[in-house]
Design an enzyme around this catalytic site. Structure first.
Site, mmCIF file in Angstrom:
data_model
loop_
_atom_site.group_PDB
_atom_site.id
_atom_site.type_symbol
_atom_site.label_atom_id
_atom_site.label_comp_id
_atom_site.label_asym_id
_atom_site.label_seq_id
_atom_site.Cartn_x
_atom_site.Cartn_y
_atom_site.Cartn_z
ATOM 1 N N HIS A 149 0.805 -1.297 -0.002
ATOM 2 C CA HIS A 149 0.030 -0.063 0.088
ATOM 3 C C HIS A 149 0.914 1.221 -0.080
ATOM 4 O O HIS A 149 0.777 2.126 -0.817
ATOM 5 C CB HIS A 149 -1.061 -0.110 1.349
ATOM 6 C CG HIS A 149 -1.736 1.194 1.480
ATOM 7 N ND1 HIS A 149 -2.562 2.009 0.715
ATOM 8 C CD2 HIS A 149 -1.809 2.167 2.736
ATOM 9 C CE1 HIS A 149 -2.733 2.949 1.073
ATOM 10 N NE2 HIS A 149 -2.245 3.159 2.585
ATOM 11 N N HIS A 206 4.127 6.750 5.463
ATOM 12 C CA HIS A 206 2.846 7.479 6.022
ATOM 13 C C HIS A 206 2.436 6.941 7.086
ATOM 14 O O HIS A 206 1.506 7.401 7.922
ATOM 15 C CB HIS A 206 2.044 8.041 4.698
ATOM 16 C CG HIS A 206 1.102 6.931 4.370
ATOM 17 N ND1 HIS A 206 1.302 6.162 3.301
ATOM 18 C CD2 HIS A 206 -0.127 6.479 4.585
ATOM 19 C CE1 HIS A 206 0.390 5.206 3.040
ATOM 20 N NE2 HIS A 206 -0.379 5.434 3.729
ATOM 21 N N GLU A 208 1.891 5.754 12.885
ATOM 22 C CA GLU A 208 0.482 5.138 13.237
ATOM 23 C C GLU A 208 0.246 3.703 13.570
ATOM 24 O O GLU A 208 -0.176 3.303 14.639
ATOM 25 C CB GLU A 208 -0.513 5.593 12.179
ATOM 26 C CG GLU A 208 -1.921 4.810 12.205
ATOM 27 C CD GLU A 208 -2.849 5.686 13.440
ATOM 28 O OE1 GLU A 208 -2.286 6.525 14.243
ATOM 29 O OE2 GLU A 208 -3.762 5.184 13.925
ATOM 30 N N ASP A 209 0.826 2.908 12.461
ATOM 31 C CA ASP A 209 0.663 1.466 12.776
ATOM 32 C C ASP A 209 1.690 0.440 13.225
ATOM 33 O O ASP A 209 1.560 -0.526 13.244
ATOM 34 C CB ASP A 209 0.120 0.754 11.294
ATOM 35 C CG ASP A 209 -1.404 1.506 10.953
ATOM 36 O OD1 ASP A 209 -1.965 1.742 11.736
ATOM 37 O OD2 ASP A 209 -1.431 1.537 9.635
ATOM 38 N N ASP A 249 -3.184 8.519 -0.734
ATOM 39 C CA ASP A 249 -3.422 7.123 0.051
ATOM 40 C C ASP A 249 -5.098 6.975 0.118
ATOM 41 O O ASP A 249 -5.265 5.885 -0.126
ATOM 42 C CB ASP A 249 -3.290 7.796 1.476
ATOM 43 C CG ASP A 249 -3.804 6.751 2.625
ATOM 44 O OD1 ASP A 249 -3.304 5.730 2.536
ATOM 45 O OD2 ASP A 249 -4.697 7.210 3.514
ATOM 46 N N ASP A 266 -23.519 17.692 -24.061
ATOM 47 C CA ASP A 266 -21.897 17.842 -23.791
ATOM 48 C C ASP A 266 -21.564 16.763 -22.798
ATOM 49 O O ASP A 266 -21.293 17.167 -21.867
ATOM 50 C CB ASP A 266 -21.761 19.180 -23.294
ATOM 51 C CG ASP A 266 -22.679 19.844 -22.263
ATOM 52 O OD1 ASP A 266 -23.560 19.036 -21.933
ATOM 53 O OD2 ASP A 266 -22.371 20.914 -21.863
HETATM 54 MN MN MN Z 1 -2.569 4.478 4.240
#
Ligand code: MN
Length: 705
Positions: free
Chosen positions: A48, A72, A76-77, A139, A259
């Protein structure tokens, strides 16, 4: 998964001076810390961040942004920390990653779509560096591209967020392709039937009319060649979502919708743009009202282009945009164009806007014709002096910068504000005067019976909170006055040997023309009405009895019969104190204490001085003296003090709270008394009271004599 060398090559293509070692290091680091993590699809998690980085290479972004994309999700993870990222990849990258993490942590769970605008503003406000938003958008784009592996419920939630927050955000950043793709991916989840029917319709059209895009492109090509203009022509059917939105907006069926095709002509020079326009308008009839020249009047996000719509083959409307390559880059990349590289150097596109200046200048160069853009700008401009915070449920509360948790509480509901005891910000107990920051989650801890404090007025910044606190304090004052009035009337009744009761009070209220006995008590407590008057009203004979001892002569001896007098406000002399009179034209004689400092100013006017004495008999309790009191803030203290003064047969004629601290009150009390002896009795009684911390006579020389 994209291999590290492939990624390095992608960056190298547009930026030969890129720091390949840095990208390799970030790749290796991300691969290591995400090791053992998997996506919903079952792929290794690190696929990812790599895909996000690849999306950003399409926008030809700088190394810091690419590295940020790779990292990124690490803070966080994974076990990675800010300081570790800063040490390994520098402060710039660490701050960018931190910014992305903060945006990721926002609770977007609110189901109110009116909050979407707040969220978009919040995103902008929280991102000091717009590259944070570029990474966040990439992301989201990758997550939307791979949304199929999520649970259906989660898909719908992500799609709604994308439609309400991320796609408009991409649009606002000027990233047209990003906006369209996000919308279409979300549309696919939210309304697959509508999307499919539009796609089927395109297929039918193509079968009936042939490849319209190809034919029109060829027509335009022919005209340009004939005029000898070097330009590229691109045509495409519009995305299903934008077709669908037009159908919704204009309430048209698909067959009547014109259009649905858009064409772009990319020229080498600006002059060619206008030559192309001439060629197009000579060959096909222009549709009135559809011509816009954003080259001579660019949009604030740097967008430049000529727009026109003409009646093409079979009268079908065809939308045409004409611009140079550099203009086109800005139109597609939006503010990202600022960081883009071309042929190894920062593109230095003259039309790209500096993101910082973009935000700063949003409100300038307003174009009356471009009303929508104007509205966008106004909305954008507003957030710079605002903060956005969350309730524990994830609702957004919008507050002015400098707002405190108390403002937050009052913004939710006056009841919540009034009963606030303490607060937690991001889970940590903080003082009520703490200034809130963007994105903080605020929990208000309240308690039954808690009342607003006077000091809160200084803490809050919103008008709403201020007026609610004032209202509540006023009501509380009334409650206090009623209580005080009850004590005063009780004392007054006891003085004449009677017990106070509700019937007597409501009778007195009626006789005095007041609303009810509560109104009466409040007025007595606030000194609008003397307790003595209540007694006089009910028992006229008794009150007359009381006055027989008083010497009925004029209190002051030494005045002419026609001379009026009054006691000076500054020194408030009472019988028993040595006095002197000062004549004022039109005001009669003002009586000062002999030691009053005001007299010093009058020494050079001896003609105005009058020798005076108090008469030696018993005086009526009508001489007001102001007292400064500090008393403890406990139930009943104020009442006891009033009783005490009543017992001394003096009258409280005014009462003012000066300062209310949690443990003490400061107040000023005006007491009507007979003379110096009476004054000393009252002071002694007050000083003897344990709940009185301080008492003194207030002779305020600033008061007018
Ligand atoms: Mn992400």
């Amino acid at each position: 998964m994209i291999d590290v060398e492939d990624l390095v090559a992608l960056v190298h293509n547009y930026n030969p001076r890129s720091n390949a070692e840095l990208i390799r290091a970030a790749y290796a680091y991300g691969l290591r810390v995400h090791g053992g993590q998997f996506r919903h699809s079952g792929e290794p998690y690190f696929t990812h961040p790599v895909a996000v980085a690849a999306i950003l290479t399409e926008q030809r972004l700088d190394d810091a942004t690419i590295v940020t994309a790779l990292l990124h999700d690490t803070i966080e993870d994974t076990k990675a920390t800010y300081s570790e990222v800063a040490t390994l990849f520098g402060e710039e990258v660490a701050e960018l990653v931190d910014g992305v993490t903060k945006l990721t942590n926002l609770q977007l769970s609110s189901s109110h779509s009116k909050q979407a605008e707040n969220f978009r503003k919040l995103f902008m406000a929280m991102s000091k560096d717009l590259r944070v938003i570029l990474v966040k958008l990439a992301d989201r784009l990758h997550n939307m591209r791979t949304i199929k592996s999520m649970r259906a419920e989660k898909q719908a939630q992500k799609a709604r967020e994308t439609m309400e927050i991320f796609a408009p955000l991409a649009g606002r950043m000027g990233m047209q392709w990003m906006r369209e793709e996000l919308e279409d991916l979300a549309f696919r989840v939210l309304n697959p039937d509508a999307r499919n029917s539009i796609i089927r319709r395109f297929i039918t059209l193509q079968r009936e009319a042939g490849d319209v895009v190809y034919k029109i492109t060829a027509d335009i090509r022919t005209e340009l060649d004939r005029a000898n203009i070097d330009a590229d022509v691109f045509g495409r059917a519009k995305k299903p979502y934008s077709v669908w939105r037009k159908m919704q907006e204009k309430d048209l069926s698909f067959s009547r919708l014109s259009d649905i095709y858009g064409f772009r002509i990319i020229t080498k020079t600006e002059a060619d743009c206008y030559r192309v326009l001439g060629v197009i308008h000579q060959r096909w009839r222009a549709v009135p009202g559809r011509f816009k020249d954003y080259i001579s009047q660019p949009k604030n996000n740097g967008y430049r282009s000529i727009h026109t719509t003409v009646s093409g083959r079979d009268g079908k409307r065809v939308e045409v945009q004409i611009r140079t390559r550099q203009m086109h880059e800005v139109a597609e990349a939006g503010v990202a164009a600022h960081w883009s590289y071309r042929e190894g150097v920062r593109a230095n596109n003259p039309f790209a806007v500096d993101p910082a200046k973009w935000i700063a200048k949003l409100n300038e160069n307003m174009d009356d014709e471009d009303h929508d853009a104007f509205m966008e700008n106004v909305k954008l401009e507003m957030f710079t002096d605002q903060v956005f915070c969350f309730t524990p449920k994830g609702d957004v509360i919008q507050l002015p910068r400098g707002a405190t948790p108390l403002d937050f509480a009052y913004a939710i509901h006056t009841r919540v504000g009034n009963s606030t005891v303490s607060t937690k910000v991001d889970g940590i107990r903080v003082p009520l005067w703490t200034r809130l920051k963007n994105g903080q989650s605020v929990e208000i801890i309240s308690a039954e019976g808690q009342r607003p404090q006077a000091s809160w007025i200084e803490i809050v910044t919103t008008g709403r909170a201020k007026s609610a606190i004032r209202r509540s304090l006023r009501e509380e004052d009334r409650g206090r006055f009623v209580k005080l009035g009850r004590e005063l009337t009780r004392a007054a009744f006891e003085n004449i040997g009677r017990k106070v009761n509700d019937k007597a009070l409501s009778t007195a209220a009626r006789m005095l023309g007041l609303v009810d006995e509560i109104d009466l008590l409040a007025r007595v407590g606030s000194a609008e009405l003397a307790a003595r008057r209540v007694i006089e009203t009910l028992y006229p004979d008794l009150s007359r009895d009381d006055s027989h001892e008083v010497d009925s002569r004029r209190p002051v001896v030494g005045l002419g019969d026609d001379q009026t007098f009054r006691r000076a406000n500054c020194c408030q002399p009472v019988p028993g104190e040595r006095i002197v009179g000062i004549t004022y034209r039109g005001l009669g004689v003002v009586v000062h204490a002999i030691d009053c400092p005001v007299l010093a100013e009058l020494e050079d006017q001896p003609e105005r001085w009058v020798d005076l004495n108090w008469h030696s008999g018993r005086h009526a309790p009508v001489n007001t003296v102001r007292l400064d009191l500090t008393i403890s803030n406990d139930a009943g203290v104020l009442g006891r003090i009033c009783t005490l003064i009543g017992e001394q047969k003096a009258n409280i004629s005014d009462l003012q709270f000066m300062d209310r601290k949690p443990d003490f009150y400061r107040l000023q009390m005006d007491v009507d008394l007979r003379d110096l002896e009476h004054f000393h009795m009252i002071m002694t009684a007050l000083e003897a009271e344990t709940d009185v911390a301080e008492v003194s006579r207030n002779r305020d020389m600033r008061r007018k004599p």
